[in-house]
Design an enzyme around this catalytic site. Structure first.
Site, PDB file in Angstrom:
ATOM      1  N   GLY A 113      10.189   4.492  -3.868  1.00  0.00           N
ATOM      2  CA  GLY A 113       9.138   5.199  -3.119  1.00  0.00           C
ATOM      3  C   GLY A 113       7.896   4.340  -2.983  1.00  0.00           C
ATOM      4  N   LYS A 114       7.569   3.628  -4.056  1.00  0.00           N
ATOM      5  CA  LYS A 114       6.412   2.735  -4.030  1.00  0.00           C
ATOM      6  C   LYS A 114       6.659   1.596  -3.031  1.00  0.00           C
ATOM      7  CE  LYS A 114       3.622   2.273  -7.865  1.00  0.00           C
ATOM      8  NZ  LYS A 114       3.201   1.748  -9.169  1.00  0.00           N
ATOM      9  N   ASP A 158      -1.354  -1.359 -10.471  1.00  0.00           N
ATOM     10  CA  ASP A 158      -1.634  -0.292 -11.420  1.00  0.00           C
ATOM     11  C   ASP A 158      -2.729   0.550 -10.786  1.00  0.00           C
ATOM     12  OD1 ASP A 158      -1.218   1.182 -13.716  1.00  0.00           O
ATOM     13  OD2 ASP A 158      -2.825   0.171 -14.802  1.00  0.00           O
ATOM     14  N   PHE A 171       1.681  12.618  -3.579  1.00  0.00           N
ATOM     15  CA  PHE A 171       2.278  12.745  -4.918  1.00  0.00           C
ATOM     16  C   PHE A 171       1.145  12.839  -5.942  1.00  0.00           C
ATOM     17  CE2 PHE A 171       1.483   8.576  -6.881  1.00  0.00           C
ATOM     18  CZ  PHE A 171       1.032   7.877  -5.781  1.00  0.00           C
ATOM     19  N   HIS A 227      -7.023   4.118  -1.889  1.00  0.00           N
ATOM     20  CA  HIS A 227      -7.232   2.983  -2.783  1.00  0.00           C
ATOM     21  C   HIS A 227      -6.123   1.946  -2.595  1.00  0.00           C
ATOM     22  CE1 HIS A 227      -4.714   6.069  -4.347  1.00  0.00           C
ATOM     23  NE2 HIS A 227      -4.432   5.485  -5.491  1.00  0.00           N
ATOM     24  N   ARG A 228      -4.863   2.422  -2.488  1.00  0.00           N
ATOM     25  CA  ARG A 228      -3.727   1.494  -2.395  1.00  0.00           C
ATOM     26  C   ARG A 228      -3.748   0.776  -1.044  1.00  0.00           C
ATOM     27  NH1 ARG A 228      -0.672   4.947  -3.751  1.00  0.00           N
ATOM     28  NH2 ARG A 228      -0.883   4.654  -5.973  1.00  0.00           N
TER      29      ARG A 228
HETATM   30  P1  IMP Z   1       1.145   3.789 -11.476  1.00  0.00           P
HETATM   31  O1  IMP Z   1       0.209   2.930 -10.694  1.00  0.00           O
HETATM   32  O2  IMP Z   1       2.505   3.820 -10.900  1.00  0.00           O
HETATM   33  O3  IMP Z   1       1.091   3.476 -12.953  1.00  0.00           O
HETATM   34  O4  IMP Z   1       0.644   5.291 -11.301  1.00  0.00           O
HETATM   35  C1  IMP Z   1      -0.365   5.854 -12.056  1.00  0.00           C
HETATM   36  C2  IMP Z   1      -0.522   7.347 -11.833  1.00  0.00           C
HETATM   37  O5  IMP Z   1      -1.761   7.543 -11.165  1.00  0.00           O
HETATM   38  C3  IMP Z   1       0.524   8.034 -10.956  1.00  0.00           C
HETATM   39  O6  IMP Z   1       1.610   8.479 -11.721  1.00  0.00           O
HETATM   40  C4  IMP Z   1      -0.263   9.213 -10.415  1.00  0.00           C
HETATM   41  O7  IMP Z   1      -0.285  10.257 -11.335  1.00  0.00           O
HETATM   42  C5  IMP Z   1      -1.675   8.635 -10.283  1.00  0.00           C
HETATM   43  N1  IMP Z   1      -1.895   8.121  -8.917  1.00  0.00           N
HETATM   44  C6  IMP Z   1      -1.996   6.820  -8.538  1.00  0.00           C
HETATM   45  N2  IMP Z   1      -2.181   6.732  -7.200  1.00  0.00           N
HETATM   46  C7  IMP Z   1      -2.155   7.996  -6.746  1.00  0.00           C
HETATM   47  C8  IMP Z   1      -2.268   8.544  -5.421  1.00  0.00           C
HETATM   48  O8  IMP Z   1      -2.390   7.856  -4.398  1.00  0.00           O
HETATM   49  N3  IMP Z   1      -2.204   9.882  -5.351  1.00  0.00           N
HETATM   50  C9  IMP Z   1      -2.065  10.687  -6.438  1.00  0.00           C
HETATM   51  N4  IMP Z   1      -1.938  10.236  -7.673  1.00  0.00           N
HETATM   52  C10 IMP Z   1      -1.989   8.885  -7.834  1.00  0.00           C
END
Ligand code: IMP
Length: 203
Positions: free
Chosen positions: A18-19, A78, A161, A189-190
């Site tokens: 998904g990522k 991250d 999500f 942010h992403r």
């Molecule tokens: P990771 O970057 O995969 O470690 O994700 C960290 C956690 O931050 C995720 O499991 C979500 O709970 C939260 N998170 C990160 N980006 C988002 C987003 O764009 N929407 C909602 N939650 C986010």
């Protein structure tokens, strides 16, 4: 005169399809020449422990660790939600805020309970994303960006999500879960960090 740029392959240090889909959509929307794939060796290597106190250390450590198993460039991200009124929590603990394996609904319930009675500026929050690229044990780039919002009183919307249903984006009067994927990507942010990555790799 038109020029055709050779594509550049980058492996995502993650097993999360998904990522990968989200990053590929960002690359396509930006007409980039990046070709993104999941790192094939990811599942067979011991998992990198994301236990550092900052997003940057986790993203960089992960990219460096997995880059030692691959000759091409490896990238990792991250990300998480920061609520200043909660001392920065969930922060780097966003994924496991309500314990290992807890659902998104549980994480949201815990967050709303922690903010009960808080109003206005005390509900300010932001999402952060750090992306790191490494190649054969050497850091090539580290970029980051954030998006500001507020934690809504109750969840709204079914898209996205994680914390999206309670991340209210005042400029559009909607939560991130109420936005179509391309609209969220353009503001998130992403999405913003990924644009910075493309600039860094092109420079
Ligand atoms: P990771 O970057 O995969 O470690 O994700 C960290 C956690 O931050 C995720 O499991 C979500 O709970 C939260 N998170 C990160 N980006 C988002 C987003 O764009 N929407 C909602 N939650 C986010």
């Amino acid at each position: 005169m038109t020029s055709v740029q050779a594509s550049r392959k980058l492996y995502l240090a993650s097993g999360n399809a998904g990522k990968l889909r989200e990053f590929r959509a960002l690359a396509v929307a930006a007409h980039s020449n990046l070709e993104l794939e999941l790192l094939p060796q990811y599942a067979s290597l011991p998992e990198f422990p994301e236990t550092a106190p900052t997003f940057a250390e986790n993203a960089t450590g992960k990219a460096l660790y997995y880059s030692r198993a691959c000759a091409d460039m490896v990238f990792s991200d991250d990300s998480g939600l920061v609520v200043p009124a909660l001392g920065g929590e969930p922060g780097v603990h966003s994924a496991r805020y309500a314990g290992p394996g807890a659902s998104n609904d549980w994480k949201i319930a815990k967050l709303l309970a922690a903010l009960r009675g808080k109003k206005g500026a005390e509900r300010s929050a932001y999402f952060v994303c750090v992306i790191a690229v490494a190649q054969m044990g050497r850091v090539i780039a580290v970029v980051s960006d954030k998006v500001d919002g507020e934690i809504a009183e109750a969840p709204r919307g079914s898209g996205g999500f994680g914390y999206d249903p309670v991340f209210y984006f005042p400029a559009l009067g909607k939560t991130f879960a109420e936005l179509p994927a391309d609209e969220k990507n353009a503001r998130s942010h992403r999405g913003k960090a990924f644009h910075r990555l493309m600039e860094a790799l092109d420079s």
